[in-house]
Scaffold this motif. Structure first.
Motif, PDB file in Angstrom:
ATOM      1  N   ASN A 171      35.542  24.242  38.643  1.00  0.00           N
ATOM      2  CA  ASN A 171      36.972  24.214  39.265  1.00  0.00           C
ATOM      3  C   ASN A 171      37.270  23.032  39.915  1.00  0.00           C
TER       4      ASN A 171
ATOM      5  N   SER B 159      50.815  28.688  34.964  1.00  0.00           N
ATOM      6  CA  SER B 159      51.094  30.077  35.429  1.00  0.00           C
ATOM      7  C   SER B 159      52.621  30.310  35.490  1.00  0.00           C
TER       8      SER B 159
ATOM      9  N   TYR C  68      40.283  20.882  37.745  1.00  0.00           N
ATOM     10  CA  TYR C  68      41.671  21.255  38.667  1.00  0.00           C
ATOM     11  C   TYR C  68      42.639  19.846  38.837  1.00  0.00           C
TER      12      TYR C  68
ATOM     13  N   ASP D 200      49.948  25.223  38.128  1.00  0.00           N
ATOM     14  CA  ASP D 200      51.295  25.803  38.638  1.00  0.00           C
ATOM     15  C   ASP D 200      51.972  25.899  37.387  1.00  0.00           C
TER      16      ASP D 200
ATOM     17  N   LYS E 231      48.789  32.947  40.424  1.00  0.00           N
ATOM     18  CA  LYS E 231      48.226  31.656  40.043  1.00  0.00           C
ATOM     19  C   LYS E 231      46.832  31.518  40.527  1.00  0.00           C
ATOM     20  N   HIS E 232      46.683  32.038  41.743  1.00  0.00           N
ATOM     21  CA  HIS E 232      44.995  32.000  42.211  1.00  0.00           C
ATOM     22  C   HIS E 232      44.361  32.686  41.299  1.00  0.00           C
ATOM     23  N   GLU E 233      44.496  33.945  41.094  1.00  0.00           N
ATOM     24  CA  GLU E 233      43.608  35.037  40.339  1.00  0.00           C
ATOM     25  C   GLU E 233      43.751  34.674  38.771  1.00  0.00           C
TER      26      GLU E 233
ATOM     27  N   GLN F 239      43.896  31.408  37.696  1.00  0.00           N
ATOM     28  CA  GLN F 239      42.950  30.204  37.819  1.00  0.00           C
ATOM     29  C   GLN F 239      41.670  30.561  37.951  1.00  0.00           C
ATOM     30  N   THR F 240      41.097  31.534  38.842  1.00  0.00           N
ATOM     31  CA  THR F 240      39.931  32.286  38.755  1.00  0.00           C
ATOM     32  C   THR F 240      39.548  32.536  37.539  1.00  0.00           C
TER      33      THR F 240
ATOM     34  N   GLU G 108      51.893  33.047  44.102  1.00  0.00           N
ATOM     35  CA  GLU G 108      50.867  32.452  44.648  1.00  0.00           C
ATOM     36  C   GLU G 108      49.471  33.104  44.343  1.00  0.00           C
ATOM     37  N   ARG G 109      49.675  34.450  44.504  1.00  0.00           N
ATOM     38  CA  ARG G 109      48.553  35.393  44.171  1.00  0.00           C
ATOM     39  C   ARG G 109      48.055  35.328  42.552  1.00  0.00           C
TER      40      ARG G 109
END
Length: 214
Positions: free
Chosen positions: A64, A77, A68, A74, A97-99, A101-102, A94-95
């Motif tokens: 990551n 997503s 990154y 951004d 994008k975070h998940e 990316q994970t 935001e949620r």
């Protein structure tokens, strides 16, 4: 996730994690190509430490940190959700994008451990001094098989070249996942339900890897 997507992301991880530049030295690469090579060199060097590759949590964190700065999550997503992005709340964006990316980093990390003996040839890149978008073309080389064409869509953002899509043999990461998430939203009834599904899958996958390495 569809088998086709797993294959695509496995290859992506190999490209970013295990590539060795052939036919051209780093000094001959243009800035968009150098961005890809920088990330790959960091990952490849770390791969030599076999004790490190046994700790999936450390691998995930390291991958990551390396990819990154060279990946526009951004933009990815937003492109992946397409029309759904326009109606999503800021919290949902935001949620997601975070998940998402994970999810990508998990897949990078898995292939980072499992694959080896790949190299990459950068194809000639023609670009003007004012170009803000380019497609970096490469070929993945592996003994005994035909070269695989892989193209990176790159965008110049705040002085840094970042990838926002990857195409393997003409198959786009963004287009592939857009279809998947569009179908999931229709099936589950909302973007929030899809995000909750991602949260669960990510948590289960990371927990499974932790138990396997403990």
């Amino acid at each position: 996730m569809k088998t086709k997507q797993v294959t695509i992301f496995g290859l992506i991880a190999v490209l970013l994690g295990l590539m060795t530049v052939t036919k051209v030295i780093a000094a001959d690469l243009l800035p968009p190509q150098q961005a890809i090579q920088t990330a790959s060199a960091q990952l490849q060097q770390r791969l030599q430490d076999k004790s490190f590759t046994k700790d999936f949590a450390k691998i995930t964190q390291f991958v990551n940190e390396v990819i990154y700065p060279h990946t526009d999550f951004d933009r990815i997503s937003e492109l992946v959700l397409g029309k759904i992005w326009k109606t999503a709340t800021n919290d949902e964006k935001e949620r997601f994008k975070h998940e998402f990316q994970t999810l990508l980093v998990r897949t990078y990390s898995r292939a980072f451990v499992e694959f080896n003996d790949w190299s990459v040839r950068f194809l000639p890149l023609e670009m003007g001094s004012d170009d803000k978008k380019v497609i970096v073309k490469t070929e993945v080389l592996q003994p005994g098989i035909q070269p695989i064409g892989v193209n990176y869509r790159m965008l110049l953002s705040d002085g840094e070249w970042k990838a926002y899509d990857i195409m393997i043999e003409g198959v786009s990461l963004v287009t592939n996942y857009r279809s998947t998430f569009t179908n999931e939203v229709q099936t589950k009834g909302s973007l929030n339900a899809v995000i909750e599904g991602l949260v669960k899958r990510n948590a289960e996958a990371l927990a499974s890897k932790h138990e396997a390495n403990s």
